[in-house]
Design an enzyme around this catalytic site. Sequence first.
Site, PDB file in Angstrom:
ATOM      1  N   LYS A   1       0.884  -1.178   0.000  1.00  8.15           N
ATOM      2  CA  LYS A   1       0.000   0.000   0.000  1.00  8.15           C
ATOM      3  C   LYS A   1       0.917   1.223   0.000  1.00  8.15           C
ATOM      4  O   LYS A   1       1.384   1.663   1.038  1.00  8.15           O
ATOM      5  CB  LYS A   1      -0.893  -0.026   1.254  1.00  8.15           C
TER       6      LYS A   1
ATOM      7  N   CYS B   1      13.878  10.715   6.348  1.00  7.57           N
ATOM      8  CA  CYS B   1      13.843  10.316   7.758  1.00  7.57           C
ATOM      9  C   CYS B   1      15.238  10.315   8.358  1.00  7.57           C
ATOM     10  O   CYS B   1      15.402  10.285   9.564  1.00  7.57           O
ATOM     11  CB  CYS B   1      13.229   8.944   7.912  1.00  7.57           C
TER      12      CYS B   1
ATOM     13  N   GLU C   1       9.129  17.015  14.622  1.00  5.31           N
ATOM     14  CA  GLU C   1       9.756  16.644  13.349  1.00  5.31           C
ATOM     15  C   GLU C   1       9.185  17.579  12.287  1.00  5.31           C
ATOM     16  O   GLU C   1       7.992  17.516  11.972  1.00  5.31           O
ATOM     17  CB  GLU C   1       9.446  15.193  12.984  1.00  5.31           C
TER      18      GLU C   1
HETATM   19  P1  NAD Z   1       2.467   9.040   7.136  1.00  2.00           P
HETATM   20  O1  NAD Z   1       2.613   8.393   8.460  1.00  2.00           O
HETATM   21  O2  NAD Z   1       1.542  10.173   7.006  1.00  2.00           O
HETATM   22  O3  NAD Z   1       1.990   7.963   6.040  1.00  2.00           O
HETATM   23  C1  NAD Z   1       2.674   6.739   5.864  1.00  2.00           C
HETATM   24  C2  NAD Z   1       1.705   5.717   5.303  1.00  2.00           C
HETATM   25  O4  NAD Z   1       0.672   5.487   6.262  1.00  2.00           O
HETATM   26  C3  NAD Z   1       1.013   6.140   4.013  1.00  2.00           C
HETATM   27  O5  NAD Z   1       0.942   5.012   3.164  1.00  2.00           O
HETATM   28  C4  NAD Z   1      -0.368   6.593   4.477  1.00  2.00           C
HETATM   29  O6  NAD Z   1      -1.364   6.363   3.508  1.00  2.00           O
HETATM   30  C5  NAD Z   1      -0.609   5.734   5.693  1.00  2.00           C
HETATM   31  N1  NAD Z   1      -1.406   6.404   6.730  1.00  2.00           N
HETATM   32  C6  NAD Z   1      -1.434   7.730   7.009  1.00  2.00           C
HETATM   33  N2  NAD Z   1      -2.246   7.975   8.049  1.00  2.00           N
HETATM   34  C7  NAD Z   1      -2.731   6.782   8.441  1.00  2.00           C
HETATM   35  C8  NAD Z   1      -3.616   6.374   9.487  1.00  2.00           C
HETATM   36  N3  NAD Z   1      -4.153   7.252  10.320  1.00  2.00           N
HETATM   37  N4  NAD Z   1      -3.885   5.064   9.611  1.00  2.00           N
HETATM   38  C9  NAD Z   1      -3.333   4.167   8.775  1.00  2.00           C
HETATM   39  N5  NAD Z   1      -2.500   4.491   7.775  1.00  2.00           N
HETATM   40  C10 NAD Z   1      -2.193   5.782   7.603  1.00  2.00           C
HETATM   41  O7  NAD Z   1       3.946   9.435   6.662  1.00  2.00           O
HETATM   42  P2  NAD Z   1       4.369  10.288   5.383  1.00  2.00           P
HETATM   43  O8  NAD Z   1       3.992  11.708   5.601  1.00  2.00           O
HETATM   44  O9  NAD Z   1       3.936   9.606   4.133  1.00  2.00           O
HETATM   45  O10 NAD Z   1       5.961  10.108   5.457  1.00  2.00           O
HETATM   46  C11 NAD Z   1       6.791  10.943   6.215  1.00  2.00           C
HETATM   47  C12 NAD Z   1       7.073  10.341   7.569  1.00  2.00           C
HETATM   48  O11 NAD Z   1       7.681   9.054   7.404  1.00  2.00           O
HETATM   49  C13 NAD Z   1       8.075  11.154   8.371  1.00  2.00           C
HETATM   50  O12 NAD Z   1       7.654  11.171   9.707  1.00  2.00           O
HETATM   51  C14 NAD Z   1       9.378  10.375   8.217  1.00  2.00           C
HETATM   52  O13 NAD Z   1      10.308  10.557   9.249  1.00  2.00           O
HETATM   53  C15 NAD Z   1       8.869   8.979   8.202  1.00  2.00           C
HETATM   54  N6  NAD Z   1       9.822   8.079   7.581  1.00  2.00           N
HETATM   55  C16 NAD Z   1      10.500   7.233   8.387  1.00  2.00           C
HETATM   56  C17 NAD Z   1      11.431   6.387   7.842  1.00  2.00           C
HETATM   57  C18 NAD Z   1      12.206   5.454   8.703  1.00  2.00           C
HETATM   58  O14 NAD Z   1      12.904   4.633   8.152  1.00  2.00           O
HETATM   59  N7  NAD Z   1      12.112   5.509  10.010  1.00  2.00           N
HETATM   60  C19 NAD Z   1      11.666   6.387   6.458  1.00  2.00           C
HETATM   61  C20 NAD Z   1      10.936   7.255   5.656  1.00  2.00           C
HETATM   62  C21 NAD Z   1      10.001   8.100   6.233  1.00  2.00           C
END
Ligand code: NAD
Length: 498
Positions: A173, A281, A383
């Site tokens: 997804k 990240c 963040e």
């Molecule tokens: P996000 O948490 O908003 O979304 C990530 C995924 O979760 C997406 O596929 C989204 O559709 C889904 N999602 C969003 N809200 C949801 C909910 N309430 N319930 C279930 N699923 C949900 O993150 P983003 O904005 O796409 O990405 C940026 C974030 O990801 C930053 O916080 C970054 O630090 C983090 N990140 C972490 C790593 C790591 O390796 N630790 C790597 C890349 C990004």
Amino acid sequence: MKTIGHFVDNKPVPGASGRYGPVFDPATGARAARVALASAAEVDAAVAAARAAHRSWGGTSLARRTGLLFRYRELLVARRDELARLITAEHGKVHADALGEVARGLEIVELACAIPEKLKGELSTQVSTGVDVASIRQPLGVVAGVTPFNFPAMVPLWMFPVAIACGNTFVLKPSEKDPSAGLRLAELAAEAGFPEGVLNVVNGDREAVERLLAHPDVAAVSFVGSTPVARAIQRGAVEHGKRVQALGGAKNHMLVLPDADLDVAADAAVSAAYGSAGERCMAVSVVVAVGDETADALVAAVAERARALVIGPGDDPASEMGPLITAEHREKVASYVRGAAAQGAEVVVDGTGLTVPGHEDGFFLGVSLLDRVSPGMDAYRDEIFGPVLCVVRAADYDEAVALINSSPWGNGSAVFTRDGGTARRFQLEVESGMVGVNVPIPVPVGYHSFGGWKESLFGDHHIYGNDGVRFYTRGKVITTRWPDPAESAVNLGFPSHT
Ligand code: NAD
């Protein structure tokens, strides 16, 4: 307008829910496409395809699995430029950075090509007279991956090549903000010859994710995204009895000691803070400078470099940094810069006024540098996930490390120094899953594992590398005896070894 659907059983599947999300070209601000948001029933169809495929894929020989992975690797190499362009079109990052993302994802496909070596079991012969014991690892079944917007190709590639190599089938997804790269990765897997149902993509939002978490046929969930969602994913998965690894957000610190080469440190800080517009990240978002003399010199060197950065559309080879992902995100990032002075920070470089000629509606934001930031300020606490670098001043090494370790996150940390002894102390004392010594973004290579500590990872396994193989398999121990019937007898005692 282009409509982006799903990909199940090696075929495109149009959305059926009637719900769609917008996909923007961040460089122009235009709505470039709409993406279908799957209903629970559409998720169920993808899981059913994966479950049906697992019946034969789980028993497919290692030779055939790796043969397909090698072919997939060649296809990705041949199409890396096309993939990078897809990433730039929906994410906005510059082409060279997108190519780097594909290259780092390819590392994991290469790791997956070596899966026979990783899946070799253990055998102990004659543990007792005539008894042998073997430990093997077997696939889990159907596993799901939920990925963030900031690495639309690399993060899916952190997951499914290892999962599939281990004999699982996969439902991905992707982020609904930039779904095309993930979809293309699945189309290329079909082209490489992976059987129907082995790698499926359902696009969607929270509704699709919640169904994946609840679905009884999904054995495990890999998640990468923000900390609040990662925490909820872990809870949801555990509640439904699933194995889970949920990687969350970060606030990565770079410690600069007075003996560091400040030009090297400034180059590293600028690259790691503003690359990909800070939407990484592993971006450096805080520099901790030890001593005012170090801080003054470093801030001047960073500011000079920051002001010289070329910001523009990702498909312009002259651009070093592209736009942010959405207009809302740009506003949120800008608000931290606007609020910083009132909270006591010194705004050394303010990027909030930037416009890019010819791209006035694009989601561009200039880079910002905030000095004299302290832990109570919003810019330090949250963040930001944008091109904003905070500088915190510390009196000495101990104060700096105590500050870093008081962060709720623990993804990556770096130290810049010429003193091996202090660097060694830092490696052992810092509470982060990944540490760089004169390396600002210490993303491990594919044959090590990636993962943070504390609120940067919920679950026991880091991702890819040996931890990835462990996560996507479960252990089985087989004890074997070929007894002589003449020596067989009833014995109610607990088996002991002779
Ligand atoms: P996000 O948490 O908003 O979304 C990530 C995924 O979760 C997406 O596929 C989204 O559709 C889904 N999602 C969003 N809200 C949801 C909910 N309430 N319930 C279930 N699923 C949900 O993150 P983003 O904005 O796409 O990405 C940026 C974030 O990801 C930053 O916080 C970054 O630090 C983090 N990140 C972490 C790593 C790591 O390796 N630790 C790597 C890349 C990004």
